[in-house]
Design a protein around this motif. Structure first.
Motif, PDB file in Angstrom:
ATOM      1  N   VAL A  29       0.954  -1.079   0.170  1.00 16.43           N
ATOM      2  CA  VAL A  29      -0.100  -0.005  -0.080  1.00 16.43           C
ATOM      3  C   VAL A  29       0.966   1.278  -0.042  1.00 16.43           C
ATOM      4  O   VAL A  29       2.026   1.128   0.079  1.00 16.43           O
ATOM      5  N   PHE A  30       0.277   2.197  -0.527  1.00 21.04           N
ATOM      6  CA  PHE A  30       1.098   3.584  -0.426  1.00 21.04           C
ATOM      7  C   PHE A  30       0.040   4.578  -0.084  1.00 21.04           C
ATOM      8  O   PHE A  30      -0.941   4.848  -0.377  1.00 21.04           O
ATOM      9  N   GLN A  31       0.492   5.357   1.155  1.00 21.04           N
ATOM     10  CA  GLN A  31      -0.173   6.442   1.781  1.00 21.04           C
ATOM     11  C   GLN A  31       0.339   7.784   1.321  1.00 21.04           C
ATOM     12  O   GLN A  31       1.378   8.021   2.106  1.00 21.04           O
ATOM     13  N   LEU A  32      -0.227   8.608   0.625  1.00 17.70           N
ATOM     14  CA  LEU A  32       0.269   9.753   0.153  1.00 17.70           C
ATOM     15  C   LEU A  32       0.464  10.798   1.289  1.00 17.70           C
ATOM     16  O   LEU A  32      -0.384  10.718   2.204  1.00 17.70           O
ATOM     17  N   ASP A  33       1.414  11.513   1.536  1.00 16.63           N
ATOM     18  CA  ASP A  33       1.739  12.720   2.510  1.00 16.63           C
ATOM     19  C   ASP A  33       2.298  13.635   1.861  1.00 16.63           C
ATOM     20  O   ASP A  33       3.600  13.902   1.874  1.00 16.63           O
ATOM     21  N   MET A  34       1.791  14.401   0.917  1.00 12.97           N
ATOM     22  CA  MET A  34       2.381  15.441   0.259  1.00 12.97           C
ATOM     23  C   MET A  34       1.854  16.853   0.739  1.00 12.97           C
ATOM     24  O   MET A  34       0.582  16.647   1.001  1.00 12.97           O
ATOM     25  N   ASP A  35       2.308  17.936   0.488  1.00 13.65           N
ATOM     26  CA  ASP A  35       1.767  19.421   0.836  1.00 13.65           C
ATOM     27  C   ASP A  35       0.600  19.603  -0.069  1.00 13.65           C
ATOM     28  O   ASP A  35       0.343  19.196  -1.331  1.00 13.65           O
ATOM     29  N   MET A  36      -0.761  19.798   0.614  1.00 15.21           N
ATOM     30  CA  MET A  36      -1.906  20.018  -0.007  1.00 15.21           C
ATOM     31  C   MET A  36      -1.974  20.931  -1.093  1.00 15.21           C
ATOM     32  O   MET A  36      -2.982  20.720  -2.138  1.00 15.21           O
TER      33      MET A  36
ATOM     34  N   PHE B  44      -7.403  11.420  -4.568  1.00 14.23           N
ATOM     35  CA  PHE B  44      -6.396  10.541  -4.236  1.00 14.23           C
ATOM     36  C   PHE B  44      -7.002   9.423  -3.384  1.00 14.23           C
ATOM     37  O   PHE B  44      -7.796  10.071  -2.478  1.00 14.23           O
ATOM     38  N   PRO B  45      -6.653   8.126  -3.550  1.00 19.76           N
ATOM     39  CA  PRO B  45      -7.485   7.537  -2.631  1.00 19.76           C
ATOM     40  C   PRO B  45      -7.026   7.335  -1.150  1.00 19.76           C
ATOM     41  O   PRO B  45      -5.575   7.747  -0.988  1.00 19.76           O
ATOM     42  N   ALA B  46      -7.802   7.423  -0.360  1.00 20.38           N
ATOM     43  CA  ALA B  46      -7.583   7.442   1.200  1.00 20.38           C
ATOM     44  C   ALA B  46      -7.282   5.955   1.699  1.00 20.38           C
ATOM     45  O   ALA B  46      -7.679   5.019   1.694  1.00 20.38           O
TER      46      ALA B  46
ATOM     47  N   ILE C 224       8.844  -1.393  -7.954  1.00 23.33           N
ATOM     48  CA  ILE C 224       7.856  -1.414  -6.875  1.00 23.33           C
ATOM     49  C   ILE C 224       6.385  -0.995  -7.808  1.00 23.33           C
ATOM     50  O   ILE C 224       5.432  -1.517  -7.987  1.00 23.33           O
ATOM     51  N   GLY C 225       6.478   0.171  -8.802  1.00 15.68           N
ATOM     52  CA  GLY C 225       5.430   0.621  -9.319  1.00 15.68           C
ATOM     53  C   GLY C 225       5.492   1.905  -9.810  1.00 15.68           C
ATOM     54  O   GLY C 225       6.592   2.520  -9.865  1.00 15.68           O
ATOM     55  N   ILE C 226       4.142   2.611 -10.462  1.00 10.06           N
ATOM     56  CA  ILE C 226       4.256   3.999 -10.853  1.00 10.06           C
ATOM     57  C   ILE C 226       3.133   4.830 -10.069  1.00 10.06           C
ATOM     58  O   ILE C 226       2.070   4.355  -9.996  1.00 10.06           O
ATOM     59  N   LEU C 227       3.499   6.020  -9.502  1.00 13.79           N
ATOM     60  CA  LEU C 227       2.501   7.051  -9.091  1.00 13.79           C
ATOM     61  C   LEU C 227       2.362   7.761 -10.272  1.00 13.79           C
ATOM     62  O   LEU C 227       3.058   8.587 -10.746  1.00 13.79           O
ATOM     63  N   SER C 228       0.921   7.830 -10.754  1.00 14.18           N
ATOM     64  CA  SER C 228       0.556   8.696 -11.726  1.00 14.18           C
ATOM     65  C   SER C 228      -0.866   9.203 -11.879  1.00 14.18           C
ATOM     66  O   SER C 228      -1.528   8.973 -10.602  1.00 14.18           O
ATOM     67  N   CYS C 229      -0.830  10.147 -12.473  1.00 12.84           N
ATOM     68  CA  CYS C 229      -2.265  11.036 -12.379  1.00 12.84           C
ATOM     69  C   CYS C 229      -2.946  10.969 -13.731  1.00 12.84           C
ATOM     70  O   CYS C 229      -2.372  11.143 -14.886  1.00 12.84           O
ATOM     71  N   GLN C 230      -4.034  10.150 -13.824  1.00 13.79           N
ATOM     72  CA  GLN C 230      -4.917  10.140 -14.879  1.00 13.79           C
ATOM     73  C   GLN C 230      -6.334  10.715 -14.534  1.00 13.79           C
ATOM     74  O   GLN C 230      -7.114  10.220 -13.545  1.00 13.79           O
ATOM     75  N   ASP C 231      -7.030  11.496 -15.443  1.00 10.74           N
ATOM     76  CA  ASP C 231      -8.208  12.129 -15.216  1.00 10.74           C
ATOM     77  C   ASP C 231      -8.295  12.530 -13.585  1.00 10.74           C
ATOM     78  O   ASP C 231      -9.444  12.564 -12.924  1.00 10.74           O
ATOM     79  N   ASN C 232      -7.207  13.387 -13.184  1.00 12.85           N
ATOM     80  CA  ASN C 232      -7.079  13.949 -12.030  1.00 12.85           C
ATOM     81  C   ASN C 232      -7.160  13.211 -10.771  1.00 12.85           C
ATOM     82  O   ASN C 232      -7.544  13.771  -9.822  1.00 12.85           O
ATOM     83  N   VAL C 233      -6.815  11.962 -10.712  1.00 10.41           N
ATOM     84  CA  VAL C 233      -6.756  10.943  -9.814  1.00 10.41           C
ATOM     85  C   VAL C 233      -5.341  10.605  -9.745  1.00 10.41           C
ATOM     86  O   VAL C 233      -4.864   9.948 -10.648  1.00 10.41           O
ATOM     87  N   LEU C 234      -4.588  10.922  -8.605  1.00 12.87           N
ATOM     88  CA  LEU C 234      -3.505  10.623  -8.340  1.00 12.87           C
ATOM     89  C   LEU C 234      -3.323   9.302  -7.624  1.00 12.87           C
ATOM     90  O   LEU C 234      -3.926   9.192  -6.497  1.00 12.87           O
ATOM     91  N   CYS C 235      -2.652   8.118  -8.186  1.00 12.15           N
ATOM     92  CA  CYS C 235      -2.766   6.687  -7.689  1.00 12.15           C
ATOM     93  C   CYS C 235      -1.482   6.149  -8.000  1.00 12.15           C
ATOM     94  O   CYS C 235      -0.756   6.160  -8.884  1.00 12.15           O
TER      95      CYS C 235
END
Length: 138
Positions: free
Chosen positions: A31-38, A46-48, A104-115
């Motif tokens: 799992v990846f829990q995003l923690d970026m400056d809002m 982005f998914p919680a 590991i994987g790719i953090l990408s943004c598609q249709d304004n969804v960061l996943c």
């Protein structure tokens, strides 16, 4: 154990119990829990993801990373921090680059969804018995 990449988020492996029709599966999945400056995430969804409190979170080990590429730990730390700053700036200016984590994987943004999309090989490496269940959950 989880790994915190300051300014970006936390990677961890969680155990999840799934009740099948005939048996109960317990799988390990990333799992990846995003923690970026809002302010970087304006108009992005982005998914919680919640990492359970019993998982120990450690900061990224720059010394260990430096051993894998023969660069000094301070240089590795600087490269990681600058890369995260650049990615944040790109998100803030509505650029949508993919951020690739080798193996590991790719953090990408598609249709304004960061996943975060994990590579199948990463998931399979964590869960050898019920790989297909872990793949479907992830």
């Amino acid at each position: 154990q989880g790994v915190l990449v300051s300014g970006l988020g936390t990677f961890a492996v969680v155990h999840e119990q799934i009740n099948g029709t005939e048996e109960v599966y317990v799988v390990r999945r990333p799992v990846f829990q995003l923690d970026m400056d809002m302010s970087c995430l304006q108009k992005l969804v982005f998914p919680a993801v919640m990492i359970p409190g019993d998982i120990e979170i450690m900061p990224l080990d720059y010394w260990w990373l430096s051993q894998t590429n023969s660069l000094p730990p301070d240089m590795v730390r600087g490269c990681v921090e600058e890369t995260i700053l650049l990615y944040s700036l790109q998100l803030r200016t509505r650029q949508r680059p993919a951020f690739t984590f080798k193996n590991i994987g790719i953090l990408s943004c598609q249709d304004n969804v960061l996943c975060m999309q994990f590579h199948c090989s990463c998931i399979a490496g964590l869960e050898s018995q019920d790989t297909w269940v872990a793949l479907l959950l992830t």
